[in-house]
Design an enzyme around this catalytic site. Sequence first.
Site, PDB file in Angstrom:
ATOM      1  N   ASP A  99       0.816  -1.225   0.000  1.00 31.88           N
ATOM      2  CA  ASP A  99       0.000   0.000   0.000  1.00 31.88           C
ATOM      3  C   ASP A  99       0.852   1.279   0.000  1.00 31.88           C
ATOM      4  OD1 ASP A  99      -2.122  -1.843   0.388  1.00 31.88           O
ATOM      5  OD2 ASP A  99      -2.000  -1.628   2.566  1.00 31.88           O
TER       6      ASP A  99
ATOM      7  N   GLU B 233     -11.495  -0.301  -3.546  1.00 28.59           N
ATOM      8  CA  GLU B 233     -10.671   0.285  -2.465  1.00 28.59           C
ATOM      9  C   GLU B 233      -9.508   1.043  -3.114  1.00 28.59           C
ATOM     10  OE1 GLU B 233      -9.354  -3.126  -0.176  1.00 28.59           O
ATOM     11  OE2 GLU B 233      -8.103  -3.881  -1.788  1.00 28.59           O
TER      12      GLU B 233
HETATM   13  O1  FUB Z   1      -3.306  -3.605   3.351  1.00 32.76           O
HETATM   14  C1  FUB Z   1      -4.623  -3.886   3.745  1.00 32.76           C
HETATM   15  C2  FUB Z   1      -5.574  -3.606   2.638  1.00 32.76           C
HETATM   16  O2  FUB Z   1      -5.204  -4.366   1.490  1.00 32.76           O
HETATM   17  C3  FUB Z   1      -5.577  -2.186   2.129  1.00 32.76           C
HETATM   18  O3  FUB Z   1      -6.260  -1.315   2.964  1.00 32.76           O
HETATM   19  C4  FUB Z   1      -6.190  -2.385   0.805  1.00 32.76           C
HETATM   20  O4  FUB Z   1      -6.109  -1.298  -0.062  1.00 32.76           O
HETATM   21  C5  FUB Z   1      -5.450  -3.605   0.313  1.00 32.76           C
HETATM   22  O5  FUB Z   1      -4.223  -3.286  -0.275  1.00 32.76           O
END
Ligand code: FUB
Length: 324
Positions: A16, A223
Amino acid sequence: MKTQNKPLITDIFTADPSAHVYEDKIFIYPSHDIPHNGEDNDNGDEYQMEDYHVFSMSEDSDKVIDHGMVLHQDDVPWVSNQMWAPDCVFKNNTYHLVFPARDKEGNFRLGIAESKNPAGPFNPRPECIPGSFSIDPCSFIDDDGQVYIYFGGLWGGQLEKYRTGKFDPNGKEPAKNEHAVWPNVAPMKDDMSEFAKAPSDVVILDENGNELLAGDEDRRYFEDPWMHKHNGKYYFSYSTGTTHYIVYAVADNPYGPFTYQGRILEPVLGWTTHHSIVEYHGKTYLFYHDCEISKGINHRRNVKYCELKYNEDGSIQTITPEYK
Ligand code: FUB
């Protein structure tokens, strides 16, 4: 800086990556994956991160400096666990690490920790941002100095539980022919103390001006929001989650609605895909992650970067990761 599709950090697992240029260097604010042997599930229980490290790199060398642990969950009074994807924003002579984590009730909220140094350490505020929810905060400063926070993530990130505007523990994704769940945006007050307005929907339209549908999994938001500006246009990019693309949509203002344009990154090795886009010394770079080092273990990820290129019409050239 050379374009490099290799894992940048090899001694701990990182994911991330939010990249920003401060003090003429690229600073990277990633999640810190913890290796364990637990199972994956749709609630994201495998992502058990507890702290953040900050990294930096400069033009002259691809050597990445690890500035060490800059914030731990035990130091944040409102947090219980799962410190997921963070970002950083420089405002009022202060670096603000904006991060999501589960509160003591198990709901994701967004918090802020501050430092006078881009490399931290960061001093957390005792409370989360009032009215914040879900995950993946991305900060964007417009040319007039206004800071916006874009956020939201489905499933483990709980975004579908806020469809009515309030937390509904039974909240579900819409039917496939209904409009998709939208990410959220909120402007920050000038002193960065809280949201200046309640979060509002970031609506994404197709080429005919219709709202993207929940069943359109190749294009709908899941996301990982990121906002950047190019030639006066606002580029909102994100992960489609279940179909594993990084895609983008464009608008002429930071609230949208945005119109879907295309793919930035084809699927990487591993379930999640997550990115940021940064301009540095005249080139644009995509920071992202995959699971190359762990050979595909979803919660043992590694950060990478490569160059991102625009076509003359402002569209972004799609990047396809290569694996031997
Ligand atoms: O790293 C945890 C979660 O996985 C993140 O919040 C999302 O975007 C995905 O990468």
